[in-house]
Design an enzyme around this catalytic site. Structure first.
Site, PDB file in Angstrom:
ATOM      1  CE  LYS A 208       8.345 -12.462 -18.203  1.00 16.30           C
ATOM      2  NZ  LYS A 208       7.343 -13.384 -17.983  1.00 16.30           N
TER       3      LYS A 208
ATOM      4  CD1 TRP B 233      -1.725  -5.386  -3.605  1.00 17.26           C
ATOM      5  CD2 TRP B 233      -2.646  -4.028  -5.087  1.00 17.26           C
ATOM      6  NE1 TRP B 233      -1.828  -6.069  -4.774  1.00 17.26           N
ATOM      7  CE2 TRP B 233      -2.390  -5.263  -5.723  1.00 17.26           C
ATOM      8  CE3 TRP B 233      -3.236  -3.018  -5.832  1.00 17.26           C
ATOM      9  CZ2 TRP B 233      -2.694  -5.505  -7.050  1.00 17.26           C
ATOM     10  CZ3 TRP B 233      -3.532  -3.260  -7.150  1.00 17.26           C
ATOM     11  CH2 TRP B 233      -3.259  -4.490  -7.757  1.00 17.26           C
TER      12      TRP B 233
ATOM     13  CE  LYS C 253       1.270  -6.908 -15.340  1.00 14.21           C
ATOM     14  NZ  LYS C 253       2.400  -7.841 -15.423  1.00 14.21           N
TER      15      LYS C 253
ATOM     16  CD  GLU D 261       7.685 -16.722 -16.920  1.00  7.53           C
ATOM     17  OE1 GLU D 261       6.768 -17.206 -17.623  1.00  7.53           O
ATOM     18  OE2 GLU D 261       7.763 -15.508 -16.670  1.00  7.53           O
TER      19      GLU D 261
ATOM     20  CG  ASN E 185       2.963  -0.704   2.814  1.00  5.60           C
ATOM     21  OD1 ASN E 185       2.347  -1.712   2.459  1.00  5.60           O
ATOM     22  ND2 ASN E 185       4.094  -0.309   2.267  1.00  5.60           N
ATOM     23  N   GLY E 186       1.973  -3.115   5.022  1.00  5.80           N
ATOM     24  CA  GLY E 186       2.685  -4.317   5.466  1.00  5.80           C
ATOM     25  C   GLY E 186       1.695  -5.367   5.920  1.00  5.80           C
TER      26      GLY E 186
ATOM     27  CB  CYS F  68      -0.860  -0.007   1.258  1.00  2.00           C
ATOM     28  SG  CYS F  68      -1.669  -1.570   1.514  1.00  2.00           S
TER      29      CYS F  68
ATOM     30  CD  GLU G 183       5.943 -11.455 -21.732  1.00  2.00           C
ATOM     31  OE1 GLU G 183       4.914 -10.798 -21.617  1.00  2.00           O
ATOM     32  OE2 GLU G 183       6.569 -11.938 -20.780  1.00  2.00           O
TER      33      GLU G 183
ATOM     34  CG  HIS H 224      12.656 -37.283 -29.072  1.00  2.00           C
ATOM     35  ND1 HIS H 224      12.640 -38.609 -29.404  1.00  2.00           N
ATOM     36  CD2 HIS H 224      13.047 -37.222 -27.773  1.00  2.00           C
ATOM     37  CE1 HIS H 224      12.966 -39.339 -28.338  1.00  2.00           C
ATOM     38  NE2 HIS H 224      13.210 -38.530 -27.328  1.00  2.00           N
TER      39      HIS H 224
ATOM     40  NE  ARG I 184       4.146   1.899  -1.722  1.00  2.00           N
ATOM     41  CZ  ARG I 184       5.292   1.241  -1.524  1.00  2.00           C
ATOM     42  NH1 ARG I 184       6.302   1.449  -2.330  1.00  2.00           N
ATOM     43  NH2 ARG I 184       5.427   0.382  -0.548  1.00  2.00           N
TER      44      ARG I 184
HETATM   45  C1  AGP Z   1       3.635 -12.662 -18.806  1.00  2.00           C
HETATM   46  O1  AGP Z   1       4.893 -11.986 -18.806  1.00  2.00           O
HETATM   47  C2  AGP Z   1       2.654 -12.017 -19.752  1.00  2.00           C
HETATM   48  N1  AGP Z   1       2.434 -10.671 -19.398  1.00  2.00           N
HETATM   49  C3  AGP Z   1       1.402 -12.843 -19.955  1.00  2.00           C
HETATM   50  O2  AGP Z   1       1.790 -14.116 -20.436  1.00  2.00           O
HETATM   51  C4  AGP Z   1       0.505 -13.063 -18.707  1.00  2.00           C
HETATM   52  O3  AGP Z   1       1.133 -13.925 -17.813  1.00  2.00           O
HETATM   53  C5  AGP Z   1      -0.807 -13.711 -19.189  1.00  2.00           C
HETATM   54  O4  AGP Z   1      -1.448 -12.805 -20.049  1.00  2.00           O
HETATM   55  C6  AGP Z   1      -1.732 -14.077 -18.038  1.00  2.00           C
HETATM   56  O5  AGP Z   1      -2.113 -12.922 -17.351  1.00  2.00           O
HETATM   57  P1  AGP Z   1      -2.790 -13.081 -15.904  1.00  2.00           P
HETATM   58  O6  AGP Z   1      -1.779 -13.735 -15.028  1.00  2.00           O
HETATM   59  O7  AGP Z   1      -3.120 -11.687 -15.485  1.00  2.00           O
HETATM   60  O8  AGP Z   1      -4.009 -13.934 -16.063  1.00  2.00           O
END
Ligand code: AGP
Length: 603
Positions: free
Chosen positions: A483, A75, A598, A479, A99-100, A2, A486, A502, A27
């Site tokens: 990264k 938050w 996002k 993952e 906050n915490g 927060c 992206e 394979h 935040r």
């Molecule tokens: C991850 O770096 C991406 N921004 C994307 O794959 C994200 O994880 C995916 O869209 C799922 O989003 P969510 O966790 O908000 O459901």
């Protein structure tokens, strides 16, 4: 995570507090509130949702003359985002913002209720103000009561408290959550969770250390630690707001990678103690009659789910399958009521994941959401929710959300293992010991970051990257590859190391970059031979391992090798930093990569 602000002075206090909170909206903003005291009159206002709702509520209120004020943007970690749960929290004549996480709030709340205190909120914070007023009854002054109060609190906190028993005074304390005091040559005093609200108001700042507390009023600031008064150390304040919001980092993604140590600590707080795992959000019956766990998610959240599947089967001895939500929703899945349906989502608004959850609900399955945003659509729909407590994640490329998701899932595996008695107490104790080490494991070491910065210049081209790993390091490979894709826009694939022969090994040549995750604790010899096969075909290898690997073209030595999940988290940070440093060298917008959002709230 927060945001809190405070002010002591003669300017119009409401607008100063609101401006400060605006700077902290990054935040947290599921609710907000302010409390202002002039002489012994205290006014307070709270509103759910964005800060503009609080501004609307207070538009006809303003102060004149000297006063003190505190403010908060929330938050949620304990208790829904409602007006009752919004800060400040009230006693009979005192108000607090925090906050915490107060780890021992339940026992404190129980004692206070037994002594006749009425609570109105579900939050941990409310215990602070009631405890203060209780202590005041047998203290020589408010400062002694405040000192007794914070001595009793366990967990993490940044606190501001005002009380009619000490007009014109703000009490403050910091332990585990940031709190800064700002001053200027007009004698005004400011408080904030970060630099941003202080810029253009304060000229010098005091960065409080953990364990420091005290009070401030028109006479000045009194600072204490361990009951000893100490001289506050003032330093000049930076003047760049954007720089301040990013906490001095180049991008929010970088800041969030560095925050992982703090937020993973928050994720664990109150959930792993006395040799057991607790989830106050769950009841043991959640697993009653359940023979299978089905996890459904997208992107990074899907990778967190994949990681946990290995642990659910290996430790909780419960079948676990993981589905990509956009596939699941159209495959006409066979769903049975002995399945616990788990959705994982940072935003809680991802369309495919939300639809999958609706399907599970319609089929009558018990549903659990693991989410970072309270009151989101997914949280409101699921039967149970565990909040990851990562705080707001601004970078589109998810980092701290992933780390806290995996931490919650790992603890959930142990929680189910406790109920199903599939692990010995000794094994659970070992797991808890490893869990408690993770905040330190994910702390970014300068030397490591510098090495990755230098290394990244060699990986700016090539015809592609293979991230390879085995077992839980296969989802980590996925993952790591995501990264990189992206934010650098370079092609990368995560692949099970044992699968390279394979087909994909046909791609091996000096222009193929292989990022090999080579943990010591999980099939090291097998992954080593997979990587040797690639090296023999002249693939360029970046090996990440605690064990020297002489065939690597580049090598990042990891520190820890006494638990698979400790190795997992350490390698997670390395893959995050590598992707970021490559993207920065390519001149990309790390926080807002092209074509991405996002939260994908459409199909
Ligand atoms: C991850 O770096 C991406 N921004 C994307 O794959 C994200 O994880 C995916 O869209 C799922 O989003 P969510 O966790 O908000 O459901």
């Amino acid at each position: 995570m927060c945001g809190i602000v405070g002010y002591i002075g003669n300017r119009e206090i409401k607008s100063l507090l609101l401006e400060g909170l605006k700077e902290l909206e990054y935040r947290g903003y599921d609710s907000a509130g302010i409390a202002i005291m002039q002489k012994d009159d205290i006014r307070y206002f709270k509103a759910v949702g964005k800060l503009k709702n609080l501004a609307e509520k207070t538009k006809d209120f303003k102060t004149e003359g000297f006063g003190v004020g505190i403010g908060h943007t929330r938050w949620a970690t304990h208790g829904k985002p409602t007006e009752l749960n919004a800060h400040p929290h009230l006693g009979e004549f005192s108000y607090v913002v925090h906050n915490g996480i107060i780890e021992n709030y339940q026992e404190l709340k129980k004692e206070l209720i037994e002594s006749g205190v009425n609570f109105v909120s579900q939050t941990d914070t409310e215990v602070i103000v009631h405890l203060f007023e209780k202590n005041l009854k047998n203290s020589k002054d408010p400062m002694e009561a405040f000192e007794k109060t914070i001595e009793t609190l366990k967990g993490a906190y940044a606190i501001l408290l005002i009380t009619k028993s000490a007009p014109d005074t703000i009490f403050f304390a910091r332990k585990g959550s940031p709190l800064i005091i700002g001053t200027n040559d007009k004698g005004e005093i400011f408080f904030a969770s970060s630099d941003a609200p202080l810029i253009s108001n304060a000229t010098e700042v005091i960065y409080l250390e953990d364990g420091e507390y005290g009070y401030a009023n028109k006479e000045g600031i009194k600072l204490f630690a361990n009951k000893e008064e100490k001289e506050p150390v003032k330093v000049p304040l930076t003047t760049d707001k954007q720089y301040a919001q990013k906490g001095g980092f180049r991008f929010f993604m970088e800041k969030e990678i560095y925050e992982q140590s703090e937020v993973v600590g928050d994720t664990i707080l109150g959930r792993a103690s006395n040799g057991k795992i607790y989830f106050e959000e769950l009841k043991e019956e959640i697993i009653e009659g359940i023979n299978e766990i089905k996890i459904c998610a997208c992107g990074t959240s899907y990778h967190a789910g994949l990681t946990s599947a290995y642990l659910f089967e290996r430790m909780a001895k419960i079948r676990c399958s993981v589905e990509i939500a956009s596939e699941f929703r159209y495959k006409e899945p066979l769903l049975t009521k002995d399945t616990l349906f788990v959705v994982i989502s940072q935003s809680g608004e991802t369309a495919d994941t939300l639809e999958a959850l609706r399907m599970a609900k319609k089929a009558g399955l018990k549903t659990l959401a693991i989410c970072n945003v309270d009151n989101s659509s997914i949280v409101r729909l699921a039967d149970y929710t565990i909040l990851t407590r990562a705080g707001i994640e601004k970078g589109v490329a998810s980092t701290k959300a992933f780390a806290t998701q995996v931490m919650v899932l790992w603890m959930l595996v142990l929680y189910f293992s406790q109920i199903r008695k599939t692990l010995s107490d000794e094994t659970i104790a070992n797991e808890l010991k490893a869990i408690r080490r993770i905040p330190k494991v994910v702390k970014v070491k300068d030397k490591l970051h510098e090495k990755i910065k230098r290394l990244s210049k060699r990986y700016l081209h090539g015809h592609g990257f293979f991230y390879i790993g085995r077992d839980i390091f296969f989802p980590l490979a996925l993952e790591g590859a995501l990264k990189l894709k992206e934010i650098s826009y370079l092609h990368a694939e995560g692949y099970p190391a044992g699968e390279m022969k394979h087909g994909p090994i046909a791609l091996a040549d000096s222009e193929l970059f292989t990022i090999a995750l080579m943990p010591k604790t999980v099939h090291y010899d097998k992954i080593k031979s997979n990587v040797e096969e690639l090296s023999a075909r002249d693939a360029t290898i970046l090996a990440i391992s605690p064990v020297e690997f002489e065939l690597a073209d580049d090598f990042i030595k990891t520190e820890y090798f006494d638990h698979p999940m400790i190795e997992f988290f350490e390698m997670m940070v390395i893959t995050q930093l590598l992707a970021m440093e490559i993207a920065i060298r390519l001149g990309n917008d790390v926080d807002m990569p092209r074509n991405l959002a996002k939260s994908v709230t459409v199909e």
